[in-house]
Design a protein around this motif. Structure first.
Motif, PDB file in Angstrom:
ATOM      1  N   LEU A 171       0.975   4.063  -2.911  1.00 54.06           N
ATOM      2  CA  LEU A 171       0.617   5.439  -2.582  1.00 54.06           C
ATOM      3  C   LEU A 171       1.700   6.426  -3.008  1.00 54.06           C
ATOM      4  O   LEU A 171       1.408   7.441  -3.654  1.00 54.06           O
ATOM      5  CB  LEU A 171       0.347   5.555  -1.087  1.00 54.06           C
ATOM      6  CG  LEU A 171      -0.200   6.900  -0.588  1.00 54.06           C
ATOM      7  CD1 LEU A 171      -1.528   7.213  -1.239  1.00 54.06           C
ATOM      8  CD2 LEU A 171      -0.339   6.880   0.929  1.00 54.06           C
TER       9      LEU A 171
ATOM     10  N   VAL B  93       0.845  -1.205   0.000  1.00 56.18           N
ATOM     11  CA  VAL B  93       0.000   0.000   0.000  1.00 56.18           C
ATOM     12  C   VAL B  93       0.875   1.249   0.000  1.00 56.18           C
ATOM     13  O   VAL B  93       0.604   2.223  -0.712  1.00 56.18           O
ATOM     14  CB  VAL B  93      -0.941   0.002   1.218  1.00 56.18           C
ATOM     15  CG1 VAL B  93      -1.788   1.273   1.240  1.00 56.18           C
ATOM     16  CG2 VAL B  93      -1.829  -1.232   1.202  1.00 56.18           C
TER      17      VAL B  93
ATOM     18  N   THR C 264      -5.254   3.351  -6.020  1.00 59.49           N
ATOM     19  CA  THR C 264      -5.475   4.017  -4.727  1.00 59.49           C
ATOM     20  C   THR C 264      -6.920   4.477  -4.605  1.00 59.49           C
ATOM     21  O   THR C 264      -7.568   4.289  -3.560  1.00 59.49           O
ATOM     22  CB  THR C 264      -4.525   5.216  -4.571  1.00 59.49           C
ATOM     23  OG1 THR C 264      -3.170   4.766  -4.674  1.00 59.49           O
ATOM     24  CG2 THR C 264      -4.720   5.883  -3.218  1.00 59.49           C
TER      25      THR C 264
ATOM     26  N   SER D 258       2.039   6.912  -6.771  1.00 57.56           N
ATOM     27  CA  SER D 258       0.925   7.567  -7.454  1.00 57.56           C
ATOM     28  C   SER D 258       1.156   9.067  -7.632  1.00 57.56           C
ATOM     29  O   SER D 258       0.444   9.722  -8.385  1.00 57.56           O
ATOM     30  CB  SER D 258      -0.376   7.332  -6.684  1.00 57.56           C
ATOM     31  OG  SER D 258      -0.338   7.969  -5.416  1.00 57.56           O
TER      32      SER D 258
END
Length: 279
Positions: free
Chosen positions: A29, A25, A252, A32
């Protein structure tokens, strides 16, 4: 002293596990926010600047709000139907304790062991036959997808409800019946309110599963306007190129709604599973 040392060691081990599980994750993140050159240079480094440019382009490419509405409709309706049908089914199987009810219950349990991949091609053939001969639009419709979702997720829900309902005293139902309550009234007014913890557990498990499902919607939905959010992320993965920064932004956006739902409802999941599945 030994107890404190053991507690510290346990905390460290749990922290390491948390880091391992959350690392994907974190990588998704931070990447992105990067441009492609920065992403390929070091995928683990923080971005030089936090710009939402790639989120905006990802939302446009995904047709995000249409896909979000489709996912919400399919997931919410499927989960509501699973909760209603599975809870009533489990209640009847528990309260009619005979050989037939046991056979039906173990049939539900047995179907949990069958991988979806072994059924997907025969399922599509059956759905196509229904569409062609009975003129019921089972393919390329949200309603057909909901019907299949309910069929594939009800077994686990019945299993969880079945164990939980055993802990509900029969005396409560008998008292309500003596007061003139109908069978449906007994269930909805007496039994179902007592199933709050397991109902939230079933909702959480199914929301996570259905929201993130890619395979069944990809087989069922072909029109672009009907695509759910997981299907919309397909736009970022071309045959020869992958737009990784937009893909990370899109992924996301995909997980944010289900994470928010889980945060608000997670306190019930352990209670529900512990009180239901192990009985």
């Amino acid at each position: 002293m030994m107890k404190k040392t053991g507690k510290w060691l346990l905390d460290i081990v749990l922290l390491l596990f948390a880091i391992v599980f959350l690392s994907p994750v974190f990588i998704m993140l931070i990447n992105s926010f990067k441009d492609r050159a920065e992403l390929y240079e070091n995928a683990l480094a923080f971005p030089s600047s936090f710009s939402f440019e790639y989120y905006k382009s990802a939302m446009e490419k995904m047709n995000f709000f249409t896909a979000l509405g489709n996912s919400l409709y399919v997931t919410v309706v499927s989960v509501i139907l699973v909760i209603v049908l599975a809870s009533m089914t489990a209640w009847m199987l528990v309260r009619t304790d005979n050989k037939l009810s046991k056979i039906i219950f173990f049939t539900f349990v047995a179907t949990m062991l069958i991988p979806f991949q072994t059924l997907m091609m025969p399922l599509m053939q059956v759905m196509d036959w229904i569409r062609s001969n009975l003129h019921i639009p089972m393919l390329n419709t949200h309603e057909g997808l909901i019907y299949m979702n309910v069929g594939f997720t009800s077994s686990m829900a019945v299993f969880l409800y079945h164990g939980f309902i055993k802990s509900v005293p029969v005396a409560l139902e008998e008292a309500a019946t003596l007061d003139g309550c109908s069978k449906l009234g007994v269930f909805w007014r007496i039994v179902f309110p007592l199933l709050k913890n397991i109902t939230v557990t079933v909702a959480i498990l199914n929301v996570i599963a259905l929201w993130n499902d890619y395979l069944l919607p990809s087989l069922t939905l072909s029109d672009k306007g009907l695509r759910t959010i997981p299907l919309s992320t397909f736009y970022f993965f071309g045959e020869f190129t992958i737009v990784w920064n937009q893909a990370m932004a899109g992924l996301t956006l995909t997980i944010i709604p289900v994470v928010i739902f889980y945060i608000f409802a997670q306190k019930y999941i352990i209670k529900g599973i512990a009180a239901g599945a192990v009985k």
